[in-house]
Design a protein around this motif. Structure first.
Motif, PDB file in Angstrom:
ATOM      1  N   PHE A 230      38.834  33.566  37.893  1.00 35.00           N
ATOM      2  CA  PHE A 230      40.034  33.208  37.133  1.00 35.00           C
ATOM      3  C   PHE A 230      39.953  31.719  36.826  1.00 35.00           C
ATOM      4  CE2 PHE A 230      40.769  35.799  40.909  1.00 35.00           C
ATOM      5  CZ  PHE A 230      40.980  37.048  40.333  1.00 35.00           C
ATOM      6  N   ALA A 231      39.957  31.354  35.545  1.00 35.27           N
ATOM      7  CA  ALA A 231      39.794  29.933  35.232  1.00 35.27           C
ATOM      8  C   ALA A 231      40.254  29.615  33.818  1.00 35.27           C
ATOM      9  CB  ALA A 231      38.338  29.513  35.406  1.00 35.27           C
ATOM     10  N   HIS A 232      40.584  28.349  33.622  1.00 37.43           N
ATOM     11  CA  HIS A 232      40.936  27.785  32.321  1.00 37.43           C
ATOM     12  C   HIS A 232      40.047  26.566  32.127  1.00 37.43           C
ATOM     13  CE1 HIS A 232      43.027  26.257  28.913  1.00 37.43           C
ATOM     14  NE2 HIS A 232      44.213  26.808  29.158  1.00 37.43           N
ATOM     15  N   ALA A 233      39.141  26.662  31.159  1.00 37.76           N
ATOM     16  CA  ALA A 233      38.170  25.594  30.921  1.00 37.76           C
ATOM     17  C   ALA A 233      38.561  24.706  29.748  1.00 37.76           C
ATOM     18  CB  ALA A 233      36.786  26.200  30.679  1.00 37.76           C
ATOM     19  N   GLY A 234      39.815  24.753  29.357  1.00 36.19           N
ATOM     20  CA  GLY A 234      40.285  23.917  28.264  1.00 36.19           C
ATOM     21  C   GLY A 234      40.293  24.650  26.941  1.00 36.19           C
ATOM     22  N   GLU A 235      39.140  25.085  26.504  1.00 34.09           N
ATOM     23  CA  GLU A 235      39.032  25.790  25.224  1.00 34.09           C
ATOM     24  C   GLU A 235      38.914  27.302  25.385  1.00 34.09           C
ATOM     25  OE1 GLU A 235      36.373  23.442  22.356  1.00 34.09           O
ATOM     26  OE2 GLU A 235      35.918  22.591  24.331  1.00 34.09           O
ATOM     27  N   VAL A 236      38.668  27.768  26.602  1.00 39.16           N
ATOM     28  CA  VAL A 236      38.552  29.195  26.869  1.00 39.16           C
ATOM     29  C   VAL A 236      39.107  29.472  28.264  1.00 39.16           C
ATOM     30  CG1 VAL A 236      36.212  29.004  27.832  1.00 39.16           C
ATOM     31  CG2 VAL A 236      36.952  31.179  26.837  1.00 39.16           C
ATOM     32  N   ALA A 237      39.676  30.661  28.438  1.00 33.81           N
ATOM     33  CA  ALA A 237      40.229  31.040  29.744  1.00 33.81           C
ATOM     34  C   ALA A 237      39.913  32.503  30.002  1.00 33.81           C
ATOM     35  CB  ALA A 237      41.742  30.818  29.771  1.00 33.81           C
ATOM     36  N   TRP A 238      39.886  32.857  31.282  1.00 33.66           N
ATOM     37  CA  TRP A 238      39.552  34.237  31.630  1.00 33.66           C
ATOM     38  C   TRP A 238      40.183  34.660  32.951  1.00 33.66           C
ATOM     39  CZ3 TRP A 238      36.056  30.190  31.761  1.00 33.66           C
ATOM     40  CH2 TRP A 238      35.478  29.886  33.004  1.00 33.66           C
ATOM     41  N   GLY A 239      40.239  35.979  33.138  1.00 34.93           N
ATOM     42  CA  GLY A 239      40.653  36.582  34.393  1.00 34.93           C
ATOM     43  C   GLY A 239      39.920  37.900  34.536  1.00 34.93           C
ATOM     44  N   ILE A 240      40.013  38.515  35.709  1.00 36.46           N
ATOM     45  CA  ILE A 240      39.286  39.756  35.951  1.00 36.46           C
ATOM     46  C   ILE A 240      40.163  40.772  36.676  1.00 36.46           C
ATOM     47  CG2 ILE A 240      37.046  38.589  36.116  1.00 36.46           C
ATOM     48  CD1 ILE A 240      37.284  39.312  39.218  1.00 36.46           C
ATOM     49  N   THR A 241      39.730  42.017  36.611  1.00 33.05           N
ATOM     50  CA  THR A 241      40.188  43.069  37.516  1.00 33.05           C
ATOM     51  C   THR A 241      38.965  43.858  37.971  1.00 33.05           C
ATOM     52  OG1 THR A 241      40.465  44.787  35.831  1.00 33.05           O
ATOM     53  CG2 THR A 241      42.338  43.322  36.206  1.00 33.05           C
ATOM     54  N   ASN A 242      39.135  44.634  39.011  1.00 30.58           N
ATOM     55  CA  ASN A 242      38.097  45.562  39.441  1.00 30.58           C
ATOM     56  C   ASN A 242      37.996  46.672  38.395  1.00 30.58           C
ATOM     57  OD1 ASN A 242      36.500  47.477  40.721  1.00 30.58           O
ATOM     58  ND2 ASN A 242      37.585  47.374  42.668  1.00 30.58           N
ATOM     59  N   ALA A 243      36.796  46.864  37.819  1.00 24.07           N
ATOM     60  CA  ALA A 243      36.612  47.895  36.796  1.00 24.07           C
ATOM     61  C   ALA A 243      36.547  49.296  37.391  1.00 24.07           C
ATOM     62  CB  ALA A 243      35.349  47.617  35.989  1.00 24.07           C
ATOM     63  N   MET A 244      36.557  49.409  38.725  1.00 24.63           N
ATOM     64  CA  MET A 244      36.521  50.697  39.429  1.00 24.63           C
ATOM     65  C   MET A 244      35.225  51.461  39.167  1.00 24.63           C
ATOM     66  SD  MET A 244      39.339  50.356  40.977  1.00 24.63           S
ATOM     67  CE  MET A 244      39.474  51.922  41.812  1.00 24.63           C
ATOM     68  N   ALA A 245      34.162  50.733  38.862  1.00 22.84           N
ATOM     69  CA  ALA A 245      32.884  51.376  38.565  1.00 22.84           C
ATOM     70  C   ALA A 245      32.255  51.949  39.839  1.00 22.84           C
ATOM     71  CB  ALA A 245      31.927  50.371  37.924  1.00 22.84           C
ATOM     72  N   ASP A 246      31.478  52.990  39.657  1.00 26.73           N
ATOM     73  CA  ASP A 246      30.738  53.616  40.757  1.00 26.73           C
ATOM     74  C   ASP A 246      29.334  53.015  40.775  1.00 26.73           C
ATOM     75  OD1 ASP A 246      29.651  55.201  42.687  1.00 26.73           O
ATOM     76  OD2 ASP A 246      29.709  57.058  41.527  1.00 26.73           O
ATOM     77  N   TYR A 247      29.159  51.931  41.535  1.00 27.01           N
ATOM     78  CA  TYR A 247      27.875  51.217  41.516  1.00 27.01           C
ATOM     79  C   TYR A 247      27.198  51.185  42.885  1.00 27.01           C
ATOM     80  CZ  TYR A 247      30.777  47.346  43.232  1.00 27.01           C
ATOM     81  OH  TYR A 247      31.645  46.571  43.964  1.00 27.01           O
ATOM     82  N   GLN A 248      27.731  51.923  43.848  1.00 25.74           N
ATOM     83  CA  GLN A 248      27.108  52.018  45.165  1.00 25.74           C
ATOM     84  C   GLN A 248      26.886  53.487  45.510  1.00 25.74           C
ATOM     85  OE1 GLN A 248      30.028  50.072  47.663  1.00 25.74           O
ATOM     86  NE2 GLN A 248      29.034  48.084  47.469  1.00 25.74           N
ATOM     87  N   ASP A 249      25.771  53.782  46.156  1.00 26.33           N
ATOM     88  CA  ASP A 249      25.479  55.155  46.574  1.00 26.33           C
ATOM     89  C   ASP A 249      25.047  55.192  48.026  1.00 26.33           C
ATOM     90  OD1 ASP A 249      26.061  56.674  44.334  1.00 26.33           O
ATOM     91  OD2 ASP A 249      24.076  56.441  43.460  1.00 26.33           O
ATOM     92  N   LEU A 250      25.293  56.325  48.651  1.00 29.09           N
ATOM     93  CA  LEU A 250      24.781  56.622  49.981  1.00 29.09           C
ATOM     94  C   LEU A 250      23.810  57.794  49.881  1.00 29.09           C
ATOM     95  CD1 LEU A 250      28.045  56.343  52.088  1.00 29.09           C
ATOM     96  CD2 LEU A 250      26.039  54.875  52.336  1.00 29.09           C
TER      97      LEU A 250
END
Length: 670
Positions: A230-250
């Protein structure tokens, strides 16, 4: 302060503002300031990453240490450091130098009582600290519960398919046509475990090098340099959420031990090593570390005849995504942030980005494996989902399946309650400013309970129900709804078909939160109640019985009184005594409300929810807002230990200050 001076400066909330003449000076100063503010937190997270907490804390740390060694957290962190480019390695090294310097003069009551933490910070330590925060954030712990539920329930285990315990967040961006300023605005709040000190640290990083200038405000994990999520760099800003992707396996494999001690599997080669775990006041413990071509064995072993192999992008690639750190600091546009996100590995996140040119984008960043039918990985999903918004539009993400393209990520997401409510609030609002954007995130309206309310007999409904707007606040109807839900969840959990799921996790207390049946039932309640006869139960009769019990109850406590803020200290998480220094504030909100203060069945506390809140104004950064649940200071005697709490608890946020003349220079800064 002196114009153009370099060092660490503080605003009225004690938030560090770092200004250096070079990238590495900024990193050193950030490390130094973090050590001054969060000495205990830095050291315990380092020990977690190294699998050495028992060396300081005794047997209470053993379960985590054995997991960390078997999962090879430190080994992957070292490998990921080695594959970074030289500039990023130098950035991390400088940060660690600052941490070491700061720790020499910092103190904490925990370390004063326990003694110094063994070992010291290494250039790769920030990667290990980052992975400690993320390794259990993916899908594999829930897959353990899912496998158990499938064995017990068969197809009915699908009723539990919902967000589970992976954590969530809200993030949104609106185009300039929907703001007071005419420029886009980005806002959101990450939802994680409440911790003391807080899991996120607010920071400002500014570099005055004319060949490499940047000035960024944002939030980071203590122990990780730069700003990531999460950041504001002056000319651009952003935030995130968990995309809930399935990227781990057992993967379950057979394991046998030969007479010479080596370990074999019919699934392929197994590399074995033995590590020694030191335990305070006890004899050392030896742990067998097994690694396959798919990843490490994290459960079971040759003495059990089987093992569970954990496969993650981090293990697969020897990369934890830190190639994104410097491009994010230097970003000036949406395109720059997207280019940085291309380096991201895990966790897989939804990124909401906007810039002063008016561009608004929602994109997914990270590595999602492409699988063949048998489950083998055959590469990475590409492209990942992406969408844009016009000047009159908005993008909203709240861990939901927010577009059809998300089907390439997973088959289970958070229910749409938060996302839909945010969209409704944005549609109803006039032109937004940062303060109004924060107000959207403070909404406590419950929309997840319609399936439950529809089953309550009319004669048992509260007379004031038609007047209730769904707000989970101190109203009598909110208290009634909460009590009803508790009764319903308890009755469902008592179903004979669910008896095996009431047993503790077979994998130890580390995984117990993912196996907590009341929590699972609560999170999937809207799905369970919509089924015809879930687990052999009659939902309508069950809800009627629960409503009758609540109707006859004399309990007059309000919902917030049953729902108090309870951040967990690292010692508490390990079952060790700790004198609490944080307020137990009565909180509104709920698990599925925009203002997430998650319900924990069977308790009167909330331990997960919004661990930060922000609104980035791209017209004027000083009009932006941010807040954390406690404060910048980690030590209980700091005036900034809990000074943001009242604002956070009331649903607000404090103003971002970037005028250097309004800041106070830290005189002890090296």
């Amino acid at each position: 302060m002196t114009a153009g001076s370099r060092g660490v400066f503080r605003d009225e909330w004690g938030i560090p503002h770092v200004r250096g003449a070079s990238l590495t000076e900024v990193a050193r100063l950030q490390g130094w300031a973090t050590a001054r503010d969060r000495a205990w937190q830095l050291e315990i997270e380092r020990l977690r990453g190294e699998g050495r907490t028992a060396e300081l804390l005794g047997p209470a740390g053993l379960e985590w240490d054995l997991f960390a060694r078997r999962a090879r957290l430190a080994a992957v962190a070292r490998a990921a450091f080695e594959r970074l480019d030289g500039e990023t390695q130098g950035f991390l090294t400088a940060y660690v130098e600052g941490v070491r310097s700061g720790l020499e003069i910092a103190s904490s009551p925990e370390l004063d009582g326990l003694g110094p933490a063994p070992g010291t910070w290494q250039p790769w330590t920030p990667l290990a600290v980052f992975w400690v925060q993320q390794i259990l954030f993916g899908s594999y712990p829930s897959k353990l519960f899912g496998a158990r539920a499938a064995r017990v329930l068969g197809a009915e285990a699908g009723l539990f398919r919902t967000e589970g315990l992976a954590g969530g967040s809200n993030a949104y961006a609106v185009g300039g046509g929907r703001t007071r300023s005419g420029r886009p605005l980005v806002a959101g709040d990450p939802h994680r475990l409440f911790e003391a000190p807080n899991v996120y640290l607010q920071v400002r990083l500014a570099c005055t090098d004319p060949d490499d200038p940047f000035d960024v405000v944002g939030m980071t994990f203590p122990g990780v340099p730069g700003v990531q999520h999460f950041a504001h760099a002056g000319e651009v800003a952003w935030g995130i959420t968990n995309a809930m992707a399935d990227y781990q396996d057992l993967f379950r494999i057979d394991l046998t031990r030969d007479e010479d001690g080596s370990v074999r599997s019919g699934s392929g080669p197994v590399r074995r090593s033995v590590e020694r775990v030191l335990v305070r006041d006890q004899e050392p413990i030896e742990v067998e570390v097994l690694e396959t071509d798919r990843g490490p064995v994290v459960l079971g072993g040759p003495d059990d005849g089987w093992g569970q192999v954990l496969r993650t992008p981090g293990h697969e690639l020897g990369d934890l995504g830190f190639g994104a750190l410097l491009p994010l600091l230097r970003a000036r546009s949406v395109a720059d942030v997207e280019a940085a996100v291309a380096h991201w590995v895990e966790p897989v996140n939804s990124w909401v980005i906007a810039d002063v040119a008016g561009e608004v984008v929602h994109t997914v960043g990270g590595r999602v494996p492409r699988r063949e039918e048998a489950g083998e990985w055959t590469g990475w999903v590409d492209p990942l989902p992406r969408r844009t918004a016009s000047a009159a539009g908005a993008v909203v993400t709240a861990n939901d399946r927010c577009m059809p393209e998300f089907d390439v990520l997973a088959d289970a997401f958070a229910p749409p309650f938060r996302a839909n409510r945010i969209g409704q609030l944005l549609d109803d609002a006039g032109p937004l400013d940062a303060e109004q954007a924060i107000a959207v995130l403070a909404d406590t309206t419950q929309t997840a309970g319609k399936a439950l309310l529809a089953l309550v007999p009319v004669d048992l409904l509260p007379a004031k129900l038609p007047e209730w707007d769904g707000a989970m606040d101190d109203s009598p109807v909110a208290a009634w709804y909460a009590a009803l839900r508790t009764e319903v969840v308890d009755r469902i959990c008592a179903a004979p078909a669910l008896a095996p799921l009431r047993e503790p996790s077979a994998y130890g207390s580390l995984y117990e939160p993912w196996f907590d049946l009341p929590a699972r039932v609560a999170s999937a309640l809207h799905v369970i109640l919509a089924a015809e006869r879930p687990f052999g139960l009659d939902p309508r009769a069950l809800v009627a019985e629960a409503a009758r019990t609540v109707h006859e109850s004399a309990d007059t406590a309000t919902w917030p009184q049953r729902h108090r803020f309870w951040p967990l200290h690292a010692l508490e998480q390990l079952g060790l005594p700790h004198a609490r220094t944080t307020p137990a504030t009565a909180l509104p909100g709920d698990t599925d409300t925009v203002r997430c203060n998650a319900w924990v069945p069977g308790t009167t506390v909330t331990v997960r929810g919004s661990v930060a809140r922000y609104a980035w104004d791209l017209a004027d950064r000083d009009s932006s807002r941010w807040v954390v649940p406690l404060g910048a200071g980690g030590a209980p005697d700091s005036i900034h230990h809990t000074d943001q709490h009242e604002t956070w608890a009331s649903g607000g946020a404090v103003r971002v200050v970037t005028d250097w003349s309004l800041l106070t220079e830290e005189k002890t800064c090296p």
